[in-house]
Each structure stands twice: as C-alpha cells, then as structure tokens.
Design a protein around this motif. Structure first.
Motif, PDB file in Angstrom:
ATOM      1  N   ASN A 290       0.808  -1.219   0.000  1.00  0.00           N
ATOM      2  CA  ASN A 290       0.000   0.000   0.000  1.00  0.00           C
ATOM      3  C   ASN A 290       0.841   1.268   0.000  1.00  0.00           C
ATOM      4  OD1 ASN A 290      -2.476  -1.453   0.127  1.00  0.00           O
ATOM      5  ND2 ASN A 290      -2.142  -1.782   2.318  1.00  0.00           N
ATOM      6  N   GLY A 291       2.147   1.129   0.191  1.00  0.00           N
ATOM      7  CA  GLY A 291       3.022   2.290   0.210  1.00  0.00           C
ATOM      8  C   GLY A 291       2.968   3.023   1.531  1.00  0.00           C
ATOM      9  N   TRP A 292       4.016   3.812   1.795  1.00  0.00           N
ATOM     10  CA  TRP A 292       4.092   4.572   3.041  1.00  0.00           C
ATOM     11  C   TRP A 292       3.112   5.736   3.036  1.00  0.00           C
ATOM     12  CZ3 TRP A 292       6.028   9.631   4.118  1.00  0.00           C
ATOM     13  CH2 TRP A 292       6.203   9.910   5.486  1.00  0.00           C
ATOM     14  N   VAL A 768      15.160  -2.223   9.375  1.00  0.00           N
ATOM     15  CA  VAL A 768      14.336  -1.022   9.547  1.00  0.00           C
ATOM     16  C   VAL A 768      14.979   0.079   8.714  1.00  0.00           C
ATOM     17  CG1 VAL A 768      13.398   0.675  11.141  1.00  0.00           C
ATOM     18  CG2 VAL A 768      13.645  -1.711  11.874  1.00  0.00           C
ATOM     19  N   ASN A 769      14.247   0.618   7.780  1.00  0.00           N
ATOM     20  CA  ASN A 769      14.728   1.742   6.972  1.00  0.00           C
ATOM     21  C   ASN A 769      14.235   3.047   7.556  1.00  0.00           C
ATOM     22  OD1 ASN A 769      14.091  -0.364   4.168  1.00  0.00           O
ATOM     23  ND2 ASN A 769      16.105   0.155   4.962  1.00  0.00           N
ATOM     24  N   ILE A 789       6.124  18.691  -4.020  1.00  0.00           N
ATOM     25  CA  ILE A 789       7.087  17.904  -3.239  1.00  0.00           C
ATOM     26  C   ILE A 789       6.669  16.433  -3.253  1.00  0.00           C
ATOM     27  CG2 ILE A 789       7.875  17.434  -0.885  1.00  0.00           C
ATOM     28  CD1 ILE A 789       7.721  20.433  -0.348  1.00  0.00           C
ATOM     29  N   LEU A 790       7.628  15.561  -3.554  1.00  0.00           N
ATOM     30  CA  LEU A 790       7.398  14.120  -3.489  1.00  0.00           C
ATOM     31  C   LEU A 790       8.180  13.576  -2.296  1.00  0.00           C
ATOM     32  CD1 LEU A 790       7.677  13.141  -7.256  1.00  0.00           C
ATOM     33  CD2 LEU A 790       5.640  13.702  -5.935  1.00  0.00           C
ATOM     34  N   PRO A 791       7.513  13.361  -1.160  1.00  0.00           N
ATOM     35  CA  PRO A 791       8.231  12.958   0.067  1.00  0.00           C
ATOM     36  C   PRO A 791       8.898  11.593  -0.066  1.00  0.00           C
ATOM     37  CG  PRO A 791       5.992  13.722   0.546  1.00  0.00           C
ATOM     38  CD  PRO A 791       6.075  13.529  -0.932  1.00  0.00           C
ATOM     39  N   ALA A 792      10.029  11.451   0.601  1.00  0.00           N
ATOM     40  CA  ALA A 792      10.650  10.141   0.759  1.00  0.00           C
ATOM     41  C   ALA A 792       9.918   9.387   1.873  1.00  0.00           C
ATOM     42  CB  ALA A 792      12.130  10.297   1.098  1.00  0.00           C
ATOM     43  N   ASP A 793      10.078   8.073   1.883  1.00  0.00           N
ATOM     44  CA  ASP A 793       9.392   7.253   2.880  1.00  0.00           C
ATOM     45  C   ASP A 793       9.935   7.518   4.278  1.00  0.00           C
ATOM     46  OD1 ASP A 793       7.947   6.178   0.867  1.00  0.00           O
ATOM     47  OD2 ASP A 793       8.677   4.122   1.104  1.00  0.00           O
ATOM     48  N   GLY A 794       9.024   7.485   5.267  1.00  0.00           N
ATOM     49  CA  GLY A 794       9.421   7.518   6.664  1.00  0.00           C
ATOM     50  C   GLY A 794       9.862   6.137   7.116  1.00  0.00           C
ATOM     51  N   ARG A 795       9.707   5.855   8.402  1.00  0.00           N
ATOM     52  CA  ARG A 795      10.183   4.584   8.937  1.00  0.00           C
ATOM     53  C   ARG A 795       9.378   3.415   8.361  1.00  0.00           C
ATOM     54  NH1 ARG A 795       8.934   5.127  14.038  1.00  0.00           N
ATOM     55  NH2 ARG A 795      10.882   6.148  14.651  1.00  0.00           N
ATOM     56  N   THR A 796      10.087   2.398   7.880  1.00  0.00           N
ATOM     57  CA  THR A 796       9.465   1.160   7.418  1.00  0.00           C
ATOM     58  C   THR A 796      10.307  -0.016   7.908  1.00  0.00           C
ATOM     59  OG1 THR A 796      10.673   1.206   5.313  1.00  0.00           O
ATOM     60  CG2 THR A 796       8.484   2.223   5.350  1.00  0.00           C
ATOM     61  N   TRP A 797       9.678  -1.179   8.023  1.00  0.00           N
ATOM     62  CA  TRP A 797      10.403  -2.372   8.451  1.00  0.00           C
ATOM     63  C   TRP A 797      10.067  -3.533   7.524  1.00  0.00           C
ATOM     64  CZ3 TRP A 797       7.410  -6.580   9.443  1.00  0.00           C
ATOM     65  CH2 TRP A 797       6.075  -6.352   9.810  1.00  0.00           C
ATOM     66  N   TYR A 798      10.929  -4.523   7.525  1.00  0.00           N
ATOM     67  CA  TYR A 798      10.698  -5.705   6.703  1.00  0.00           C
ATOM     68  C   TYR A 798      11.346  -6.911   7.356  1.00  0.00           C
ATOM     69  CZ  TYR A 798      15.555  -5.369   5.156  1.00  0.00           C
ATOM     70  OH  TYR A 798      16.927  -5.323   5.130  1.00  0.00           O
ATOM     71  N   VAL A 799      10.836  -8.082   7.041  1.00  0.00           N
ATOM     72  CA  VAL A 799      11.429  -9.335   7.484  1.00  0.00           C
ATOM     73  C   VAL A 799      11.155 -10.370   6.396  1.00  0.00           C
ATOM     74  CG1 VAL A 799       9.349 -10.003   8.772  1.00  0.00           C
ATOM     75  CG2 VAL A 799      11.550 -11.057   9.334  1.00  0.00           C
ATOM     76  N   GLY A 800      12.150 -11.170   6.091  1.00  0.00           N
ATOM     77  CA  GLY A 800      11.995 -12.150   5.027  1.00  0.00           C
ATOM     78  C   GLY A 800      12.697 -13.453   5.338  1.00  0.00           C
ATOM     79  N   LEU A 801      12.241 -14.508   4.697  1.00  0.00           N
ATOM     80  CA  LEU A 801      12.842 -15.834   4.849  1.00  0.00           C
ATOM     81  C   LEU A 801      13.241 -16.343   3.481  1.00  0.00           C
ATOM     82  CD1 LEU A 801      13.557 -18.290   6.618  1.00  0.00           C
ATOM     83  CD2 LEU A 801      11.242 -19.167   6.151  1.00  0.00           C
TER      84      LEU A 801
END
Length: 807
Positions: A290-292, A768-769, A789-801
């Motif tokens: 869904n995007g930040w 965590v980015n 203005i096109l904002p950059a993403d704030g805090r995001t996290w990910y986990v993968g296997l």
C-alpha cells in the motif's frame, strides 16, 4: 520470438553427449579442505563449471584431444593442468590450491574482511576498463532491503551517487553521479547483461525498467570514460548483471518471501542449474503493498527465463526473455505547508501509472583461439508507458471529472558485435577491443487524451488524443580501444568511437478548437561525429594503482527536445547534441583483505545544454525558441574506504568480524554560462545563470556504515548525510505556491539491516529503513506524478525468509 526460443530450448534439451569423454575431480586447499564455488574453465573454449558444495566438479561431453584446465578461487593462486582425453575416457584431475593475498577481478568477499564494493579487472569480458573510474556493487556483500530495491542502501558504498527517493514501490530507479540529473537514471547508459533496456538511448534514455535486486548478482558502474565503448552518456555505464546459472549442479530451487508494514508482500522464486552443455535460469517475483503514503498502492510482476548451450567447445549460444507488469497508484505532490503538516497525506487519489515491459535477447560467444574471441548480442524491447490522472498544480483541487491519459509505445531492436584480441607489439603484450553497433528505436507518443472520470487504472480515451507523434532514431556506431603495456607496471589506453544518428519526427501536434488534428511539421536530422579518449594506469604495488583518463562524451537531442510545448513555439533547426568531456585522476586498491579504497578527483565539462528563450519575430510577436544555451562544469573529489579492524589486528576472530566504510563526495556543479530571458511589460529582459548551482546537484553526498558478522549473523548500520540542493537552475530558495521550485533541504537518514543463516539452506533477513522516521524529500516535481514535493518514505520495516535447495 517466444516460439523460436522455446523450440531452441527443446532442441538443446534433447541433445546427447554420445560417446564423449569427461574430466572430473576434487578442488581443495593446502589443508585439504574442499573449496565449493571454485571456477573451472577449459582454456580457449566457452566451457566452464563451478565446484559443488563438496568441492567436486565435472566437465562432460568432451571430444578426444588435449585440454588445458584452469581452476581459480578467491584468495588462492590459480592452477592449470594439461589433460589429454582418448576416446570416451573419463579422466579424474584433482587440484590443490595454495593461499594468496592478491585478489584480482570481480570477487565476493569472504566471511572475514571487508564487505563492500570491488573493482573491474583491466579487461572485463569484451570491454576494456583499465584506467577508468569503476565500481562493482556485489549484492551478496550488502545487508539491504533488496525486496524493495532500496537504492539508498544499494549505492551506499559508491561515492558521488545522488538518489531520488520519490518512488517507494521500488519499481523505478532514479540515480545520477557528479551533479547530473537523477531523473530515471537518464544520464547513465543503463543496460542489463550488456544490452540496452531503456526505451531509446538516442532519443528517450529514461530507465523505466529495473530488475529485481534479488536476482542481480552485481551492478557494474563505469564513469564517464565508458562513452568510448558504450555511447551516449555523461554519467557513464550502469550495467545490471543477473545471476547466472549455477554451474555446479543440475538444479537449484530458491524462494525468498518478504513482508513488512504498509501491506508489503514480496515473493521471489528462482530455479536454475546446469546439465552438461545446457545451463538455464528462470525466476518470478510478485511484489505488492500500500506504500508509506496514502494513495500509493503498487502491484508488480517480474518474470525472466534464460538458457545457454555450448554447441561446441568454441561456440556458446543463449537467449533471454524478461517481462514486467506494473500497477502503481501515484500519490502526487504536496505543497510545503502540506508536507510540514503531514508528509504521508496525498491530495491525488485518481492518478495511476503502468509500464509493461518486455525485453528479449539472443547471444553468441565464439572463442577463436586463446588470444581472441567474438561476441554478438541481438536485443530488443517492446514496452509502454501509461499514465492517467489529474496533473495540474497541486494547489488545484481535483474536480473529479475526466482525467488526462498519456501513453508511450516503444519498439526497439539492436545488435552489437564485439571482438577482443590480445596481440604483441615487440615486447609489449597489448589488448584491443573493437565493435560495431546498430540500433533502431521507434516511439509513438499519445498525449492529452480525455480519460474516464473514475478512480481506477483505466487508459481508455474518448475521441482523439490531442497529441499523436511518432519518433524514430537509427544509430550506427563503430568503436575501438586498445591497451598498450610498455612495462609491467604501466599501461596506456587509446580509443575512438564513430557515431551516426538519424532522427525523424512526424505526426499530430494538437487539435484545433473544432477538434481537427493539426499536423506537425516533419523534422528529420542526421549527424555524425567522433569521440576520442585516452587513459593510463600505473601499478604502485601488486594491489594498488594510480589511474587517469580523459574522454569526450555527448548527450543526443532527446525526442522531448524536438517537441514544442505549444504550436507557436519554435525549435532551432540546428539544435545539436550536448557535448563535453570527463576527466578522472585517482588512486585505488586493496591491502590484503582488510582494506579497500578508491580516491579520485573528477572534472565533467557539459556544453551545449538545451534551453528555451524568448525572441521577437518580424511581426513584433514574442515566441519561445528552444536552442543550445548552456554550459556547466562539475568537479570535485570522491572517496571510498572500507576497513576491517578485526581482520587487520586480530589473528583469531572469535568475537566476529567488523567492517567500517565511508563513501564521501564533495561536488561543485555550477553553470559557467546559461542565457535566459523573461518577458516584463511586454518586453524581453535578458539574464544569465552563470555562477548558479546546477539543479538537483547537492554539494555533499556522504554515507557511512558498519557491518558486524559472526558465523551466520550479519548486521549493518548506515547513515546518509546529504546537503541541500535547488529544484531549478535559478536557485530559487523561497518555494512557489505549487512547490515546483524552491530549496530541497539537506537531510540525514539511517538504516539498519541484517541476516541470519541457519541449517545451511535457510536465511532470515530483516531491517528497519529510516529508523529515526526523518521527514525529508529529494525531489520537487514539475510534472507527472506531481507536481510538487514528493516525500521520501518515513520509517518502514521488513522481514523475510530465504530457502535454497540444491540437487
């Protein structure tokens, strides 16, 4: 094309080795430990394999005769042996390699030592890279959010790379170097496995396609002097090299599945291997989220198939098919006030973008003898760029009526022939790389169509497009570059490139008030020119060297440059390509496996920039005239240093390995001359941008990081520290109401990523980015998908296997 490749796969799949011989054996170290992943080649042929997890290898399907087997492995001295096969003889030849500190060519760092970039060898397959500023980004060396193509992390160790962080979906890449524009990486010559993947390098070089980083083995970057062998760019070459078939086993199955906040889900699945003379790979990636920001949904599909077959020991042929389908909602721009209030909000809910992309390539490599070889690549692209939305100033409220539809259709075909020869000139042992290129690009541009009034991604239009144009570019090129080696430590490079470009534009430029098409004046232009370059390299020690080069470069007149924004505007009939040159002077190398460095000074001269000024015609009416107006220079210093204190100072690394890097760049990109005009009270007022900072060019691009590794665990932290830039060439500080001009403030952003390997076949990835949740932006857009203005993403996290099975 698809049927032909399928038939080819079937043909080679049923090939038989018949009554042929083989060479097999074990590759081990001096301590008799098996060396998995060692490279085994038959010298003077296209045949090669890798040792498997137990250190074993096998070369099948060999005719009777004498062969030279060469084995190499990172950190060990290469070894060769002569082998003779009689009839269908099965020969066993084992290799025991001795340690060595010197690392040559493209390699992946071991568990201990530095974890970062490396450099290209003097000759990289069919290309001369000696004397040139270059980097190799080895993706396996990075702890990064590869599922989302996080370019801030991927290019962290490559100094001087500016990144537009305005596409959180990871679909498109916007990077540049040395003060150039990051707009869809269009100042780079972007390739994949050595062939073009942009719509048209000669007329529309924007990179709409980026391969999933999970399948990229490495990214090769050669700065400006690559123009001699690759053509139109000031920024240089950026080549995505995909993972090749595993040469050590018949079957490898891998699956990488990643989840994160904002509904992120990514599934990457890979199958590949080698059976006799046949090698193959295929992958499929599904990524959605869904995007930040609000209204930032994305849904992408990538698929790829590759096959290669050694018809004989001298000839190998192959084919690749790549397809991408995207569905991306564009959140649009924000005003400065709206950004300060809530950077995640969106004022556009009905803007959509899609760029289906199909790429194909057929390749052939022929080893003539031990000193010469030939390569042919035929490639093409069938692709689209589709957008629908309400694209007026962000200060205007969407009236929820009909949306504007714009569509580009691309069809390209090209072929490149490359020949490499090692030759002697007296006692000098030299190398020459030559080539021929043909490229044909067709683009159909349909714009300002009246679309639906709904909210979905629907590119159907009512009636005619206001603008319906066709562009055609035909390019012929011949190039040659040689390495002269007068002494062992010194080499000199000399090169030239001849270009012929023919451009044609025709079609409909607008509609009258009555809805009648207005035909544009057909435009045809041809030009030819020669680019020259020279370089040198001096080895100060076995692993360190001085390098320098100077080479002419150019940027072709783009299709958009030939398109007047209004019917009253005029294009200079003598509009010429931008021309200039790149200069580098640097010092790079490695000290054992605990220090890697590259320090350089650069100078980039960019003349004949295209611009628009106001003029008065014979009737006293003012019109806009597009011509060559500008001249800019970018100069500065870049440095990349990575150091492993544990490897350097601790004999036994029981506490694990630590690697620290710094990638810094001080860049001064300024206009020397750029004539401007404005209309005040009906009169033309002249000005000049001399001394102004080039837009979208920060003076400081610094990134730092540290990686800790122990056994299966590896964790990296990095910080990006980027200075301010301007959105326009006038260096406007106070933003306008629509937020299209104004200051782009400096920013700092931090990331942490890691992985943990367990049970030999599984790996957990996490990160965590933007861990401090910084609010920043790197771009003020003047058009789609903004403006604003096109904002950059704030805090995001990910986990993968990741799981990997080898048969």
């Amino acid at each position: 094309m698809k049927k032909a490749l399928f038939a080819f796969v079937l043909l080679v799949s049923f090939s038989s080795n018949g009554q042929l011989g083989s060479i097999s054996g074990l590759i081990s170290s001096e301590s008799n430990e098996a060396l998995p992943g060692a490279t085994v080649v038959l010298v003077g042929t296209v045949r090669g394999v890798e040792s498997n997890l137990k250190g074993n290898y096998v070369l099948k399907g060999l005719k009777p005769g004498s062969y030279t087997v060469k084995v190499s492995f990172v950190g060990y001295t290469p070894s060769t042996k002569e082998v003779t096969i009689l009839g269908a003889e099965q020969r066993e030849v084992n290799f025991n390699l001795s340690d060595v500190t010197e690392l040559q060519g493209v390699s992946v760092s071991a568990q201990a030592g530095v974890k970062g970039n490396t450099f290209l060898p003097q000759v990289n397959e069919y290309t001369i890279t000696a004397g040139k500023k270059n980097e190799v980004i080895v993706l396996d060396n990075l702890q990064a959010n590869l599922a989302m193509n996080n370019s801030r992390q991927i290019f962290s160790r490559t100094p001087g790379i500016s990144v537009w962080e305005s596409d959180g979906s990871g679909i498109q890449l916007g990077v540049a170097s040395r003060g150039l524009s990051p707009n869809r990486s269009w100042e780079f010559n972007v390739r994949m496995d050595g062939y073009d993947i942009t719509p048209d390098p000669m007329g529309y070089p924007e990179a709409y396609y980026t391969p999933p980083m999970e399948v990229v083995d490495r990214i090769e970057i050669i700065r400006g002097a690559s123009s001699l062998q690759y053509g139109p760019q000031f920024g240089g070459l950026m080549n995505f090299v995909l993972r090749k078939p595993d040469l050590s086993t018949k079957l490898v199955v891998e699956s990488q599945n990643t989840t994160g906040n904002n509904g992120l889900f990514s599934s990457f699945n890979y199958v590949g291997g080698t059976s006799g003379r046949l090698s193959y790979t295929t992958y499929y990636q599904k990524r959605r989220g869904n995007g930040w920001r609000q209204n930032a949904y994305f849904n992408t599909d990538h698929s790829h198939a590759e096959v290669s077959y050694a018809i004989s020991n001298k000839l190998k042929v192959g084919g690749q098919l790549t397809y991408m389908q995207t569905e991306s909602q564009q959140a649009g721009g924000l005003t400065d006030v709206a950004f300060a209030q809530n950077a995640q909000q969106s004022l556009r809910a009905r803007n959509w973008f899609s760029n289906p992309w199909f790429i194909y390539a057929l390749t052939a490599d022929y080893i003539i003898d031990t000193e010469s070889k030939l390569s042919v690549k035929y490639f093409g692209t069938t692709a689209e760029r589709n957008s629908i939305g309400f694209t007026r100033a962000i200060t205007e409220i969407d009236p929820l009526g009909s949306r504007q539809v714009d569509r580009d259709l691309y069809q390209t075909n090209g072929i490149e022939l490359r020949y490499l020869l090692n030759y002697n000139l007296g006692t000098w042992k030299n190398t020459v790389a030559t080539g021929l290129r043909y490229f044909h690009g067709d683009m159909t541009r349909k714009q300002v169509g009246v679309g639906s009034a709904g909210n979905d991604m629907n590119f159907t239009v009512q009636g005619l497009y206001a603008r319906d144009l066709s562009f055609q570019n035909i390019n012929y090129a011949a190039f040659a570059e040689t390495i002269l080696r007068p002494t062992d430590p010194l080499l000199i490079t000399l090169g030239a490139r001849l270009e012929q470009i023919d451009t044609h534009m025709a079609g409909q430029s607008g509609l009258s008030a009555a809805g009648v098409p207005i035909a544009t004046v057909p435009s045809r232009r041809g030009r030819s020119f020669v680019l020259l370059g020279a370089g040198a390299e001096y080895k100060l020690s076995p692993n360190t060297k001085l390098y320098s080069n100077i080479a002419q470069a150019y940027r072709p007149v783009l299709s958009s440059d030939l398109l007047p924004p209004a019917t009253t505007d005029i294009i200079d009939p003598n509009l010429s390509d931008a021309k200039g040159f790149n200069f580098d002077l640097g010092y790079r190398g490695e000290i054992s496996n605990y220090l890697t460095f590259d320090l350089d000074y650069f100078y980039l001269d960019y003349a004949n920039r295209v611009g628009t000024i106001s003029q008065t015609n014979s009737e006293g009416k003012i019109y806009q005239y597009r011509t060559n107006l500008g001249h800019s220079v970018s100069k500065g210093a870049e440095a990349y240093i990575e150091f492993s204190p544990t490897t350097a100072w601790l004999k036994h690394q029981r506490l694990g390995n630590i690697s620290i890097f710094a990638s810094v760049a001080a860049i001064r990109a300024r206009y020397l001359d750029f004539k401007t005009t404005s209309v005040v009270s009906g009169k033309i007022v002249e000005g000049n941008l001399a001394g102004k900072q080039v837009e979208n060019a920060p003076d400081k691009i610094n990134r730092y990081g540290i990686t800790y590794s122990k056994k299966g665990l590896s964790v990296s932290w990095q910080i990006s520290d980027i200075s301010q830039a301007f959105a326009d060439a006038s260096n406007t500080k106070t933003p306008n109401a629509a937020a299209t001009t104004g200051l782009i403030p400096g920013y700092q952003v931090q990331d942490i990523s890691g992985s943990y390997k367990f049970k030999k076949y599984a790996q957990l990835k996490f990160g965590v980015n933007n861990i401090t949740d910084a609010r920043y932006f790197t771009r003020r857009s003047g058009g789609y998908p903004g403006p604003g203005i096109l904002p950059a993403d704030g805090r995001t996290w990910y986990v993968g296997l990741n799981v990997k099975f080898v048969n």
